[in-house]
Design an enzyme around this catalytic site. Structure first.
Site, PDB file in Angstrom:
ATOM      1  CB  ALA A   1      -0.846  -0.060   1.269  1.00 48.09           C
TER       2      ALA A   1
ATOM      3  CD  GLU B   1      -1.244  -8.331   3.427  1.00 50.50           C
ATOM      4  OE1 GLU B   1      -2.355  -8.854   4.137  1.00 50.50           O
ATOM      5  OE2 GLU B   1      -0.847  -7.006   3.411  1.00 50.50           O
TER       6      GLU B   1
ATOM      7  CD  GLU C   1       2.629  -5.728   5.488  1.00 54.83           C
ATOM      8  OE1 GLU C   1       1.717  -6.255   4.790  1.00 54.83           O
ATOM      9  OE2 GLU C   1       3.534  -6.374   5.899  1.00 54.83           O
TER      10      GLU C   1
ATOM     11  N   GLY D   1       2.291  -5.187   1.480  1.00 53.09           N
ATOM     12  CA  GLY D   1       0.940  -5.617   0.813  1.00 53.09           C
ATOM     13  C   GLY D   1       1.508  -6.178  -0.509  1.00 53.09           C
TER      14      GLY D   1
END
Length: 256
Positions: free
Chosen positions: A63, A117, A137, A114
């Site tokens: 992100a 992910e 993160e 992310g």
């Protein structure tokens, strides 16, 4: 579209994250474009397999925190609940994850935060020798919230999930292979070719069987043994339909 490049050739959808200056971090525009891409891919009967990669030196840095933090620092619990159907990467991590066409991640560089992910939400992960992985993160005062923990435990086990998540350490492509985060590591110049060959292997199979198999695997996760065996039987036998495809393929096999 500019943040996401999207084209289809020979039954394969090519998706390229295209913010190289930001290491392909996902901002609102990129997320919205990806959502449209996944919807189009799901609906296009001529596209059987997707390959997702990144432009420049990164696969995806996760992100875009410059926009992500302001969006959520003032959020309330209702905002969080409304976000449940809308995972990162246009919903591929959560929301559009029930997409039964195969998705291959061609991981060309950093897949961190992310970005990891998103990679874990793909079905097959092939990495360049230059790829790097990490649960970054935690370095930023956060932890995974878009399927990263769920899939990291499922793919690599609780020990690896704890190791990578609590330390936030960087993982090389070769260690990622040893940890089962990826299935293959290839030279950078062979990455796309290897992903395409994998897509061709998938497309040589019955697509009805391929999609049913992926759906069945999703349904089996977390089930007790007896329930899982019943579901496999139900899905496996019902996927054969009228057997016409199976008969044609058997005839071709016998002919050699």
């Amino acid at each position: 579209m500019s943040n996401v490049l999207y084209e289809k050739r020979d039954g394969v959808a090519y998706i390229t994250l295209n913010r190289p200056d930001a290491m392909n971090a996902i901002d609102e525009t990129t997320d919205s474009e990806l959502k449209a891409v996944w919807s189009d891919f799901a609906a296009d009967d001529a596209a059987d397999v997707a390959i997702i990669t990144g432009s420049g030196r990164a696969f995806c840095a996760g992100a875009d925190l410059k926009t992500f933090i302001p969006q959520w620092e003032g959020a309330n619990m209702l905002d969080v609940r409304k976000n449940i159907p809308n995972g990162l990467g246009g919903g591929i991590t959560r929301g559009q994850h029930r997409l039964y066409k195969p998705i291959i991640a061609a991981i060309n560089g950093h897949a961190i935060g992310g970005g990891l992910e998103i990679a874990l939400a793909c079905d097959i992960r092939i990495a360049s020798e230059k790829a790097k992985f990490g649960v970054f993160e935690v370095r930023m005062g956060l932890h995974q919230g878009d399927g990263g923990l769920v899939r990291l435990v499922a793919v690599a086990g609780i020990g690896v999930a704890l190791d990578l998540t609590l330390t936030g350490r960087e993982v090389s492509a070769q260690e990622a292979l040893a940890l089962r985060l990826v299935s293959r590591v290839v030279p950078p110049e062979a990455l796309l070719e290897t992903a395409e060959e994998t897509a061709r292997m998938i497309r040589r199979n019955s697509q009805n069987a391929v999609r049913s198999a992926k759906e069945t695997i999703f349904e089996l996760v977390g089930r007790p043994l007896d329930d899982a065996l019943r579901l496999e039987t139900l899905y496996g036998y019902s996927s054969l339909g009228d057997f016409s495809d199976a008969r044609q393929r058997l005839a071709q096999f016998v002919k050699g």
